[in-house]
Design an enzyme around this catalytic site. Structure first.
Site, short mmCIF file in Angstrom:
data_model
loop_
_atom_site.label_atom_id
_atom_site.label_comp_id
_atom_site.label_asym_id
_atom_site.label_seq_id
_atom_site.Cartn_x
_atom_site.Cartn_y
_atom_site.Cartn_z
N ASP A 238 0.86 -1.18 0.00
CA ASP A 238 0.00 0.00 0.00
C ASP A 238 0.90 1.24 0.00
OD1 ASP A 238 -2.27 1.59 0.03
OD2 ASP A 238 -3.25 0.43 1.60
N ALA A 239 0.31 2.36 -0.35
CA ALA A 239 1.09 3.58 -0.55
C ALA A 239 1.79 4.00 0.74
CB ALA A 239 0.20 4.71 -1.06
#
Length: 921
Positions: A238-239
């Site tokens: 995920d970012a």
């Protein structure tokens, strides 16, 4: 001569091997970031993971917008959901062909986190609180995204977010407590079907920790996810989550350590620092040079990354999808599909006979959402918007009001005025009072719209301006809370920053840090929204009040909601309108279950935010062109007070979700009314070898054609463990003419009746009676029949007992036994305990406890009761490091036979990994 990796006649695994052999180590490292570097000498282009496509293509410009994911699931129509996925993938390809760099073909959808708690800020992104139904819908959507060509992917769907992720509150630092049964019976089953079917080819771990270990480092990536996958599985972070491993989570001291661990655990692609990959890849290089990572580890990750590109046909001469053009974006077929999906997603919660509307010539459309369609964070950009007002206006005369209060704000120095050009708000003694419309979005969140410009008040830097179309953006800067001040005044507090609104020396309203510097404002209502709505409703044949949430306010990514209550301002409008006109329909548009106070509203209809065709679909349902065929995919509770703590992931112990909830919900899982009536008859259930077969006859007994969702549930009536009160096993949607009957069948493998046996760490089917139930919802069950299953009897446990594999617990937290793998338990209070049922101590004379504690402590082993049971042994636990354990041996008091054993922690902060009775047996 053509390189073998470009020859589509060669098996993909061999083609990947050929390409990996040609890459240098530096080139391989360049493929481990979201923005994969090109390898020009081999003709490899750049590649980017991550295009958002949750319910239509997002973030890249106007594209078809379908209902939110929870709305798509409420159709209970997997084929429809598949078609929506297929249309979405068409539009992804169209954008990709225009701009390959801007629109990648690795799509980050669907979201398969079960909707355990409706307060979760991202509730609208998921499908259902039931993991099986979640898996069914996720498989359907992913199947549409991946395309129909068997050998070539249209897009590469990515499941989000692995694992046990249902809270935004401190999401990067909280750890989800997952007992083994909750993990195996609730969380993992949602992920397995789309992976096992080969339609989801990538997975994104979640921000949180699970049992003390960051999800990005979970050994389950390899042990479960990749074990299910028929082909290589890509794992993307995920970012900015990789950076959390040393920063917010502090799990590793250095980024080379953290990134090496992540790659070894199964992470293939780092979504870190946007397109600036150098720092991330530098840490990977450092890990290699420091011996924390081997080239073979990098090769494995590179294989996973390249596998997706090969299966997308990147290295083939052509693919079946090369001719998809921009003509498909928002094409008439997709518009019709958006309308169909929205229409089929409506759920009729209540109807005292008002619906469908008949003989109506004038409708009052009322509410903040009556003439607005809102985009959520993962929506596409609406190419057009058919609102409730527009959709109903095409059918009859309509009158409309938003039903919001129009107010003035006055400081001691004078009234607040809005710049007609959209500039700053200011206190101006020489001007007339500015008018503002006050929007109540619930949870104490308000937005103000300046009447002079029709634009919303926002914060630019620190200055209040009026230049925005509404709440918007990742950091919503258009919402405020109101705090009481003396003499009936209030202070405005900016939600995004936490700062207060103050007045500078020049009168301009600016944010200030100190509450004492906040300007005190008198708010006077110059036009009551409820009064206006009541007058409008009284003069109409029917009033349609459209209420609900704003997807970016009071619950969204990064923000959970604390209440399920409809915004007080909107709730008051519903009551006022119904009192003015008893023929009132409440239409709820929201991404999560709501509660309201007026029990006398005759008709209530719900949908998620329905996309561009919402208004047309609503009109078709209200006027009876279509039967309302949606059904709820999660429980609607009467209050958030019926829910456990938001961070309590143990649905079994906390009686959460429809599976274990013992109360009477406002609306149950599976609920949804029809405009006709149905009768269930002739339920037959039989065992057929390894299958359970059921058959029931459903008849439309009403005067109209209708749609019924026939739902099958089972309940195990006797068990060693706590069983669900009911569990969905299958469903079928049937369309019946008046008087028509149809036989509906269920075929259920007996193996699906298994539960996770903590004593042997495997699934087991017990010998037990079961009840099969069929009906309209989880609580509206019309018929039932009993059947017997011949399975196993779980024997007493003995020998080695893993602490995390206990039967019950009190005041303990699940923690990571080591940084790499294994679970343990840690006491949160003096007197905490874990229970092992039916332990055979025959012949056992000693026990070895593997335990540790930063402060030291004591564990007592008691028989039968954690407080008063006989103490069989005590284990002094000396001080250790966090991941260091001592093996403490203690003699057992005589206790032959089978007993329930409690390991009681006399101190908090004591970690127990295992008990071993084998040495003395």
């Amino acid at each position: 001569m053509q390189e073998p990796f470009r020859d589509p006649a060669i098996p993909i695994s061999d083609r990947i091997d050929d390409l990996v052999r040609r890459l240098t180590l530096e080139e391989k490292v360049g493929l481990l970031h979201q923005y994969q570097a090109p390898v020009e000498r081999l003709g490899l282009g750049a590649f980017r993971t991550g295009t958002e496509a949750l319910h239509g293509l997002a973030w890249l410009g106007p594209a078809t917008v379908f209902p939110q994911a929870v709305g798509l699931a409420s159709t209970w129509d997997p084929d429809l959901v598949r078609r929506v996925g297929e249309a979405t993938s068409d539009e992804v390809l169209a954008f990709h062909h225009k701009d390959p760099a801007g629109a990648g073909r690795n799509v980050w959808a669907p979201v398969v986190n079960p909707l355990r708690d409706p307060r979760w800020g991202r509730n609208e992104e998921g499908y259902s609180e039931d993991p099986w139904l979640t898996g069914v819908m996720a498989t359907a959507y992913a199947r549409g995204l991946r395309g129909s060509a068997p050998e070539v992917l249209k897009t590469a769907p990515t499941l989000k977010h692995f694992l046990a992720y249902n809270n935004e509150t401190d999401r990067c630092t909280t750890s989800s407590n997952l007992p083994p049964r909750v993990l195996r019976e609730y969380e993992l089953p949602a992920f397995r079907p789309p992976i096992e079917a080969g339609v989801a080819v990538a997975v994104m771990p979640s921000y949180n920790l699970v049992n003390g270990r960051p999800a990005h480092l979970s050994p389950l990536i390899g042990e479960a996810l990749r074990a299910w996958a028929p082909d290589d599985l890509l794992v993307v972070s995920d970012a900015y989550a990789p950076g959390n491993l040393t920063a917010l989570q502090g799990y590793h001291d250095t980024l080379p350590e953290a990134y090496a661990h992540a790659i070894k655990a199964g992470l293939d692609s780092f979504t870190q620092d946007d397109d600036r990959s150098e720092a991330t890849l530098g840490h990977v290089r450092d890990a290699l040079s420091q011996g924390l990572l081997a080239e073979e580890d990098v090769d494995q990750a590179v294989r996973h990354a390249l596998s997706i590109r090969f299966r997308l046909g990147e290295f083939d001469p052509a693919t079946p999808y090369d001719d998809i053009s921009d003509n498909v974006v928002n094409c008439p077929e997709h518009q019709a599909l958006a309308r169909e999906a929205a229409r089929r997603s409506f759920v009729l919660l209540k109807n005292d006979g008002l619906l469908p509307l008949d003989g109506v010539t004038k409708v009052a459309v009322i509410g903040q959402l009556g003439d607005a369609l809102l985009e959520d964070w993962y929506s596409g950009t609406l190419p057009y918007a058919v609102t409730a007002r527009q959709g109903l206006g095409e059918r009859c005369e309509t009158v409309f009001c938003e039903a919001v209060d129009r107010v003035t704000l006055t400081a001691e120095a004078g009234p607040v005025a809005a710049d007609p050009a959209g500039g700053p708000l200011s206190v101006d003694p020489g001007s007339g009072a500015g008018l503002f419309d006050l929007f109540d979005w619930g949870g104490g969140a308000y937005a103000l719209r300046a009447v002079t410009t029709g634009r919303f008040v926002s914060v630019d830097g620190v200055t209040l301006v009026n230049d925005q179309p509404g709440p918007n953006g990742w950091e919503v800067r258009q919402t405020f809370r109101m705090e009481e001040r003396p003499r009936g005044t209030l202070a405005l507090r900016h939600i995004s920053t936490g700062c207060y609104v103050g007045a500078a020396d020049d009168g301009v309203l600016r944010l200030v840090d100190d509450a004492d510097q906040a300007v005190w404002l008198a708010m006077d209502v110059v036009r009551s929204g409820t009064d206006q709505a009541a007058r409008l409703a009284a003069a109409a044949d029917v009033a349609v009040v459209v209420v609900g949430d704003h997807p970016l306010v009071n619950g969204r990514e990064t923000e959970d909601r604390m209440t399920l209550a409809l915004a007080p301002g909107q709730d008051a409008v519903v009551r006022a309108v119904r009192e003015a006109n008893p023929r009132t329909v409440m239409v709820i548009t929201s991404g999560y279950p709501l509660t309201w106070t007026d029990d006398e509203v005759p008709a209530v209809l719900w949908s998620a935010h329905g996309g561009q065709e919402y208004g047309h679909a609503l009109a078709e349902v209200l006027f009876g062109d279509a039967d309302p065929e949606g059904r709820l995919t999660q429980t609607w509770y009467r209050s958030e007070q019926e829910l456990p703590d938001l961070l309590d992931y143990d649905i079994i112990a906390s009686d959460a979700t429809y599976l274990y909830f013992r109360g009477v919900p406002l609306h149950p899982f599976g609920h949804g009314l029809s405009y006709t009536t149905f009768e269930y008859a002739d339920l037959r259930v039989q065992r057929d070898g390894d299958l359970v077969r059921a058959r029931v006859t459903v008849t439309n007994t009403g005067p109209r054609p209708g749609v019924e969702v026939v739902q099958f549930y089972t309940h195990q009536q006797r068990s060693r463990v706590k069983q669900p009160l009911r569990r969905l096993r299958g469903f079928e949607k049937v369309r019946l003419a008046p008087g028509e009957s149809r036989a509906v069948s269920l075929t259920l493998p007996v193996s699906e009746l298994a539960f996770w046996d903590v004593t042997r760490s495997r699934f087991v089917v017990e010998s037990a009676p079961h009840q099969l139930m069929v009906g309209r919802s989880a609580t509206d069950l019309r018929l039932s029949a009993r059947f017997e299953v011949d399975g196993e009897t779980v024997p007493p446990q003995s020998g080695l007992l893993r602490a995390a594999a206990h039967d019950e617990y009190d005041a303990i937290t699940f923690v990571d036994e080591t940084k790499v793998d294994g679970d343990a338990v840690r006491s949160d209070a003096e007197g905490a305990w874990i229970l092992f049922r039916q332990v055979d101590l025959s012949g056992a004379t000693t026990c070895v406890a593997t335990a540790g504690s930063m402060e030291g402590g004591m564990i007592t082993l008691r028989r039968g009761d954690p407080l008063y049971g006989e103490a069989l042994a005590t284990f002094p636990v000396s001080r250790t490091g966090r991941y260091a354990y001592h093996a403490v041996t203690a003699s057992l008091a005589p206790a032959d036979g089978v007993h329930d054993l409690y390991a009681v922690f006399e101190n908090d902060g004591v970690t127990l990994a295992r008990l071993d009775f084998g040495a003395g047996a």
